[in-house]
Motif scaffolding. Sequence first.
Motif, PDB file in Angstrom:
ATOM      1  N   GLY A  43       0.829  -1.174   0.219  1.00  0.00           N
ATOM      2  CA  GLY A  43      -0.130  -0.179   0.101  1.00  0.00           C
ATOM      3  C   GLY A  43       0.609   1.190  -0.003  1.00  0.00           C
ATOM      4  O   GLY A  43       0.598   2.130  -0.693  1.00  0.00           O
ATOM      5  N   MET A  44       1.838   1.346   0.696  1.00  0.00           N
ATOM      6  CA  MET A  44       2.927   2.278   0.855  1.00  0.00           C
ATOM      7  C   MET A  44       3.558   2.681  -0.574  1.00  0.00           C
ATOM      8  O   MET A  44       3.712   3.613  -1.132  1.00  0.00           O
ATOM      9  CB  MET A  44       3.830   2.154   2.024  1.00  0.00           C
ATOM     10  N   ALA A  45       4.031   1.555  -1.001  1.00  0.00           N
ATOM     11  CA  ALA A  45       4.521   1.655  -2.552  1.00  0.00           C
ATOM     12  C   ALA A  45       3.724   2.251  -3.475  1.00  0.00           C
ATOM     13  O   ALA A  45       3.938   2.922  -4.327  1.00  0.00           O
ATOM     14  CB  ALA A  45       5.139   0.031  -2.972  1.00  0.00           C
ATOM     15  N   MET A  46       2.399   1.697  -3.553  1.00  0.00           N
ATOM     16  CA  MET A  46       1.441   2.254  -4.445  1.00  0.00           C
ATOM     17  C   MET A  46       1.170   3.664  -4.187  1.00  0.00           C
ATOM     18  O   MET A  46       0.945   4.373  -5.258  1.00  0.00           O
ATOM     19  CB  MET A  46       0.000   1.416  -3.973  1.00  0.00           C
ATOM     20  N   GLY A  47       1.091   4.182  -2.664  1.00  0.00           N
ATOM     21  CA  GLY A  47       0.826   5.627  -2.455  1.00  0.00           C
ATOM     22  C   GLY A  47       1.985   6.471  -3.078  1.00  0.00           C
ATOM     23  O   GLY A  47       1.864   7.482  -3.783  1.00  0.00           O
ATOM     24  N   ILE A  48       3.395   5.911  -3.077  1.00  0.00           N
ATOM     25  CA  ILE A  48       4.599   6.463  -3.658  1.00  0.00           C
ATOM     26  C   ILE A  48       4.178   6.704  -5.070  1.00  0.00           C
ATOM     27  O   ILE A  48       4.501   7.897  -5.604  1.00  0.00           O
ATOM     28  CB  ILE A  48       5.604   5.986  -3.036  1.00  0.00           C
ATOM     29  N   LEU A  49       3.977   5.669  -5.755  1.00  0.00           N
ATOM     30  CA  LEU A  49       3.812   5.460  -7.166  1.00  0.00           C
ATOM     31  C   LEU A  49       2.618   6.484  -7.534  1.00  0.00           C
ATOM     32  O   LEU A  49       2.814   7.330  -8.673  1.00  0.00           O
ATOM     33  CB  LEU A  49       3.537   4.097  -7.959  1.00  0.00           C
ATOM     34  N   MET A  50       1.632   6.613  -6.819  1.00  0.00           N
ATOM     35  CA  MET A  50       0.375   7.363  -7.167  1.00  0.00           C
ATOM     36  C   MET A  50       0.925   8.894  -7.226  1.00  0.00           C
ATOM     37  O   MET A  50       0.755   9.610  -7.890  1.00  0.00           O
ATOM     38  CB  MET A  50      -0.735   7.068  -6.223  1.00  0.00           C
ATOM     39  N   THR A  51       1.746   9.102  -6.116  1.00  0.00           N
ATOM     40  CA  THR A  51       1.987  10.466  -6.032  1.00  0.00           C
ATOM     41  C   THR A  51       3.122  10.939  -6.914  1.00  0.00           C
ATOM     42  O   THR A  51       2.912  12.091  -7.339  1.00  0.00           O
ATOM     43  CB  THR A  51       2.708  10.708  -4.511  1.00  0.00           C
ATOM     44  N   ARG A  52       4.163  10.094  -7.035  1.00  0.00           N
ATOM     45  CA  ARG A  52       5.213  10.565  -8.038  1.00  0.00           C
ATOM     46  C   ARG A  52       4.917  10.650  -9.392  1.00  0.00           C
ATOM     47  O   ARG A  52       5.294  11.408 -10.259  1.00  0.00           O
ATOM     48  CB  ARG A  52       6.464   9.619  -7.723  1.00  0.00           C
TER      49      ARG A  52
END
Length: 111
Positions: free
Chosen positions: A64-73
């Motif tokens: 979930g954190m990795a997805m959030g990072i990719l979503m933001t970046r």
Amino acid sequence: MASMVDELAGVRAELVVSKDETTRCRAESVVSRGETTVARGDTAAAVMEIEHLRAGLQTSRCIGMAMGILMTRRGLTEAAAFDVLARASQNANRKLRDVADDVVLTGELPG
């Protein structure tokens, strides 16, 4: 003599009853040990399941954190971010959780 025979018969009867009670007590002891073993097995299985669930929860959080990072970046949707992680996992022949760990640590997809 008759009283001695009667007394011996009584003692013998008591021994038979005592032997039956001993056998019953031993059987109850075996059942009790078996139940205890089953209970210990159930406890061990429950502990293993709890550890498995904890690991799964940790993995889920990391993904979930990795997805959030990719979503933001990258400006991705949730589904698109997951697809990017899944493709990177397949292309690198690595577990999704390992790719997600890399993204969380570095902020970028590996490779």
